[in-house]
Design a protein around this motif. Structure first.
Motif, PDB file in Angstrom:
ATOM      1  N   ARG A 338       0.850  -1.196   0.000  1.00 45.23           N
ATOM      2  CA  ARG A 338       0.000   0.000   0.000  1.00 45.23           C
ATOM      3  C   ARG A 338       0.882   1.242   0.000  1.00 45.23           C
ATOM      4  O   ARG A 338       1.798   1.370   0.823  1.00 45.23           O
ATOM      5  CB  ARG A 338      -0.915   0.022   1.221  1.00 45.23           C
ATOM      6  CG  ARG A 338      -1.800   1.263   1.322  1.00 45.23           C
ATOM      7  CD  ARG A 338      -2.741   1.176   2.517  1.00 45.23           C
ATOM      8  NE  ARG A 338      -3.545   2.378   2.639  1.00 45.23           N
ATOM      9  CZ  ARG A 338      -3.183   3.455   3.352  1.00 45.23           C
ATOM     10  NH1 ARG A 338      -2.018   3.444   4.015  1.00 45.23           N
ATOM     11  NH2 ARG A 338      -3.967   4.513   3.414  1.00 45.23           N
ATOM     12  N   VAL A 339       0.617   2.128  -0.932  1.00 45.28           N
ATOM     13  CA  VAL A 339       1.325   3.406  -1.015  1.00 45.28           C
ATOM     14  C   VAL A 339       0.272   4.490  -1.141  1.00 45.28           C
ATOM     15  O   VAL A 339      -0.473   4.532  -2.136  1.00 45.28           O
ATOM     16  CB  VAL A 339       2.278   3.458  -2.230  1.00 45.28           C
ATOM     17  CG1 VAL A 339       3.060   4.772  -2.223  1.00 45.28           C
ATOM     18  CG2 VAL A 339       3.226   2.269  -2.211  1.00 45.28           C
ATOM     19  N   ALA A 340       0.193   5.353  -0.135  1.00 41.04           N
ATOM     20  CA  ALA A 340      -0.828   6.394  -0.101  1.00 41.04           C
ATOM     21  C   ALA A 340      -0.157   7.751   0.046  1.00 41.04           C
ATOM     22  O   ALA A 340       0.588   7.986   1.011  1.00 41.04           O
ATOM     23  CB  ALA A 340      -1.798   6.153   1.058  1.00 41.04           C
ATOM     24  N   ALA A 341      -0.394   8.624  -0.927  1.00 40.43           N
ATOM     25  CA  ALA A 341       0.133   9.984  -0.876  1.00 40.43           C
ATOM     26  C   ALA A 341      -0.944  10.892  -0.312  1.00 40.43           C
ATOM     27  O   ALA A 341      -1.948  11.190  -0.976  1.00 40.43           O
ATOM     28  CB  ALA A 341       0.548  10.439  -2.271  1.00 40.43           C
ATOM     29  N   LEU A 342      -0.766  11.320   0.934  1.00 39.25           N
ATOM     30  CA  LEU A 342      -1.714  12.195   1.610  1.00 39.25           C
ATOM     31  C   LEU A 342      -1.215  13.634   1.556  1.00 39.25           C
ATOM     32  O   LEU A 342      -0.107  13.930   1.096  1.00 39.25           O
ATOM     33  CB  LEU A 342      -1.893  11.727   3.058  1.00 39.25           C
ATOM     34  CG  LEU A 342      -2.273  10.235   3.219  1.00 39.25           C
ATOM     35  CD1 LEU A 342      -2.375   9.879   4.691  1.00 39.25           C
ATOM     36  CD2 LEU A 342      -3.557   9.926   2.481  1.00 39.25           C
ATOM     37  N   ARG A 343      -2.025  14.530   2.072  1.00 41.70           N
ATOM     38  CA  ARG A 343      -1.656  15.943   2.031  1.00 41.70           C
ATOM     39  C   ARG A 343      -0.403  16.246   2.853  1.00 41.70           C
ATOM     40  O   ARG A 343       0.410  17.099   2.487  1.00 41.70           O
ATOM     41  CB  ARG A 343      -2.826  16.780   2.572  1.00 41.70           C
ATOM     42  CG  ARG A 343      -4.014  16.850   1.646  1.00 41.70           C
ATOM     43  CD  ARG A 343      -3.735  17.787   0.469  1.00 41.70           C
ATOM     44  NE  ARG A 343      -3.381  19.119   0.914  1.00 41.70           N
ATOM     45  CZ  ARG A 343      -4.252  20.053   1.243  1.00 41.70           C
ATOM     46  NH1 ARG A 343      -5.554  19.789   1.155  1.00 41.70           N
ATOM     47  NH2 ARG A 343      -3.855  21.248   1.623  1.00 41.70           N
ATOM     48  N   ASP A 344      -0.239  15.548   3.974  1.00 45.68           N
ATOM     49  CA  ASP A 344       0.872  15.860   4.881  1.00 45.68           C
ATOM     50  C   ASP A 344       1.865  14.722   5.046  1.00 45.68           C
ATOM     51  O   ASP A 344       2.730  14.770   5.927  1.00 45.68           O
ATOM     52  CB  ASP A 344       0.329  16.233   6.259  1.00 45.68           C
ATOM     53  CG  ASP A 344      -0.509  15.114   6.865  1.00 45.68           C
ATOM     54  OD1 ASP A 344      -0.881  14.188   6.112  1.00 45.68           O
ATOM     55  OD2 ASP A 344      -0.786  15.165   8.075  1.00 45.68           O
ATOM     56  N   GLY A 345       1.751  13.693   4.233  1.00 42.43           N
ATOM     57  CA  GLY A 345       2.699  12.599   4.392  1.00 42.43           C
ATOM     58  C   GLY A 345       2.490  11.498   3.379  1.00 42.43           C
ATOM     59  O   GLY A 345       1.477  11.436   2.675  1.00 42.43           O
ATOM     60  N   LEU A 346       3.475  10.617   3.311  1.00 41.02           N
ATOM     61  CA  LEU A 346       3.446   9.462   2.416  1.00 41.02           C
ATOM     62  C   LEU A 346       3.457   8.213   3.275  1.00 41.02           C
ATOM     63  O   LEU A 346       4.380   7.989   4.066  1.00 41.02           O
ATOM     64  CB  LEU A 346       4.656   9.481   1.484  1.00 41.02           C
ATOM     65  CG  LEU A 346       4.778   8.344   0.471  1.00 41.02           C
ATOM     66  CD1 LEU A 346       3.661   8.421  -0.566  1.00 41.02           C
ATOM     67  CD2 LEU A 346       6.137   8.381  -0.220  1.00 41.02           C
ATOM     68  N   GLU A 347       2.442   7.386   3.141  1.00 50.07           N
ATOM     69  CA  GLU A 347       2.324   6.169   3.928  1.00 50.07           C
ATOM     70  C   GLU A 347       2.660   4.961   3.067  1.00 50.07           C
ATOM     71  O   GLU A 347       2.147   4.812   1.956  1.00 50.07           O
ATOM     72  CB  GLU A 347       0.904   6.030   4.495  1.00 50.07           C
ATOM     73  CG  GLU A 347       0.561   7.105   5.520  1.00 50.07           C
ATOM     74  CD  GLU A 347      -0.816   6.890   6.130  1.00 50.07           C
ATOM     75  OE1 GLU A 347      -1.539   5.974   5.648  1.00 50.07           O
ATOM     76  OE2 GLU A 347      -1.165   7.618   7.075  1.00 50.07           O
ATOM     77  N   LEU A 348       3.541   4.104   3.609  1.00 55.99           N
ATOM     78  CA  LEU A 348       3.976   2.900   2.923  1.00 55.99           C
ATOM     79  C   LEU A 348       3.747   1.713   3.837  1.00 55.99           C
ATOM     80  O   LEU A 348       4.005   1.797   5.053  1.00 55.99           O
ATOM     81  CB  LEU A 348       5.462   2.977   2.562  1.00 55.99           C
ATOM     82  CG  LEU A 348       5.979   4.258   1.918  1.00 55.99           C
ATOM     83  CD1 LEU A 348       7.504   4.231   1.851  1.00 55.99           C
ATOM     84  CD2 LEU A 348       5.388   4.422   0.529  1.00 55.99           C
ATOM     85  N   SER A 349       3.315   0.600   3.267  1.00 57.52           N
ATOM     86  CA  SER A 349       3.185  -0.616   4.077  1.00 57.52           C
ATOM     87  C   SER A 349       3.334  -1.837   3.176  1.00 57.52           C
ATOM     88  O   SER A 349       2.936  -1.823   2.008  1.00 57.52           O
ATOM     89  CB  SER A 349       1.827  -0.666   4.790  1.00 57.52           C
ATOM     90  OG  SER A 349       0.770  -0.824   3.864  1.00 57.52           O
ATOM     91  N   VAL A 350       3.982  -2.857   3.742  1.00 55.88           N
ATOM     92  CA  VAL A 350       4.145  -4.146   3.087  1.00 55.88           C
ATOM     93  C   VAL A 350       3.745  -5.203   4.103  1.00 55.88           C
ATOM     94  O   VAL A 350       4.332  -5.279   5.195  1.00 55.88           O
ATOM     95  CB  VAL A 350       5.595  -4.379   2.612  1.00 55.88           C
ATOM     96  CG1 VAL A 350       5.713  -5.762   1.973  1.00 55.88           C
ATOM     97  CG2 VAL A 350       6.029  -3.300   1.639  1.00 55.88           C
TER      98      VAL A 350
END
Length: 410
Positions: A338-350
């Motif tokens: 999962r790669v989510a580009a949010l307004r204040d951050g980038l979230e990554l998970s495997v």
């Protein structure tokens, strides 16, 4: 007593004295220029002109030491002739070059004083024993005189003069060795600058080590699995085998590019542009993992193209390490990315299956609890002021989660 005369038997002692005397001789090149003010002032007395010449001479000698090249040359000569361990001057420590003129003035003063006195002592020592030189010679100081009569007194006096000349060489060399670290060595500001330069070099090498670990580790893991898959389906499914072999070729070529760049930097050679892997290369990375036999379920948000620079490169390496560990330590099943580009951050998970019971600690673990992989990821995230988490996610899954701060346009 042997310890006391040991410096007289060392060649380094006389090399240091020679260094001082050569500095004195080199200063003669500036003497004609120093005499110009006295020549244009003929009405002044001899003493005034002599003092003026000496003052101008000292100013010219000191001004020579303000050049950055002069300091580097003096440090190199002091290391060679005096045997003093001096580091190269820091590139940004300009204010500390002001100590060089003082070194030059003391260097020249010691050289002239030592040269004149030692030459006088050697001359006296060689001329007092007139029996072998055929010359009647002697010295007279404050009414006390010593004439060459060819006897024992003349030879003893000659030996004392030569010994005093050698002792003077020791004194001059010791004085220069004491002054060199204080005037040519790094000051507090220079030490800070040198430490900053070393820190930058170490940080760059550490970054290269992480990049190389991620690239080569992923490539070796993926190609090993892909080669095994190609060998199993070579007869039954030649198309899949060829696809796996192409993936091995692409992975090896990318790893070789990274390796060539890193080795070129470590050898301080001129290399081409650094091979950069960003989030734009993420689909290719997941395709190589799929060719290795893994089932990858990707959830990619829109706006990833807006993530640029160090954050995008770090995100790619983090996901690459996570997928590599899932291939190496996982127990089959889908790998959810999962790669989510949010307004204040980038979230990554495997997230991948471990084949272990996280509650009881039995079975196969997804990741080692320590090692370069997890430590390198944690350090990479810390440098970007992000949040890092790696651990069990339910009874039989392992989860790698990272959040990197980034500001995306609205």
């Amino acid at each position: 007593m042997i310890r006391g005369i040991r410096p007289l038997l060392r060649g380094s002692t006389y090399a240091g004295a020679l260094f001082a005397y050569c500095g004195a001789l080199a200063s003669l090149l500036l003497l004609p220029f120093a005499a110009l003010p006295a020549l244009v002032w003929p009405s002044a007395g001899y003493g005034v002109r002599a003092v003026l010449t000496l003052l101008v001479w000292a100013v010219l000698i000191g001004a020579t030491g303000l050049a950055r090249t002069t300091r580097r040359v003096l440090i190199a000569c002091a290391r060679r002739m005096l045997g003093v361990p001096l580091p190269d001057p820091a590139a940004r420590a300009g204010a500390d070059r002001r100590r060089t003129p003082l070194w030059l003035l003391l260097h020249v003063a010691l050289g002239w004083a030592g040269a004149q006195v030692s030459l006088a002592l050697l001359f006296v020592g060689l001329t007092i024993p007139g029996g072998w030189s055929g010359v009647e010679a002697g010295i007279s100081v404050n009414g006390w005189s010593l004439r060459s009569e060819g006897g024992r007194r003349s030879w003893v006096a000659a030996a004392c003069c030569v010994l005093l000349a050698a002792v003077l060489c020791v004194a001059v060399t010791k004085a220069l060795r004491w002054l060199a670290p204080r005037l040519l060595g790094p000051s507090a500001a220079e030490r800070l600058a040198l430490a900053a330069e070393r820190e930058l070099v170490l940080a760059e090498r550490n970054r290269l080590a992480h990049e190389l670990h991620d690239s080569i580790g992923h490539t070796l893991t993926a190609t090993t699995i892909q080669a095994a898959v190609a060998g199993e389906v070579l007869s039954a499914d030649p198309v899949a085998a060829r696809a796996a072999m192409r993936s091995i070729e692409e992975s090896a070529r990318a790893a070789l590019e990274d390796l060539d760049h890193v080795l070129g930097v470590l050898r301080e050679e001129k290399t081409g542009a650094e091979p950069t892997r960003t989030l734009a290369d993420l689909p290719e990375l997941m395709d190589r993992v799929r060719h290795a036999g893994a089932q990858v379920e990707a959830e990619l948000s829109v706006g990833l193209a807006q993530v640029q620079g160090a954050v995008s490169r770090a995100a790619y390496r983090i996901l690459q390490e996570g997928l590599t560990n899932a291939l190496r330590h996982g127990a089959g099943g889908p790998v959810r990315v999962r790669v989510a580009a949010l307004r204040d951050g980038l979230e990554l998970s495997v997230v991948n299956r471990t084949g272990a019971d996280a509650a009881t600690g039995t079975g196969q673990r997804a990741f080692p609890t320590s090692g370069h992989g997890l430590l390198g990821l944690a350090e990479r995230v810390r440098l970007l002021h992000g949040d890092f988490e790696a651990g069990p996610d339910g009874p039989q899954h392992w989860r790698l989660a990272v959040r990197l701060p980034v500001r995306l346009p609205a």
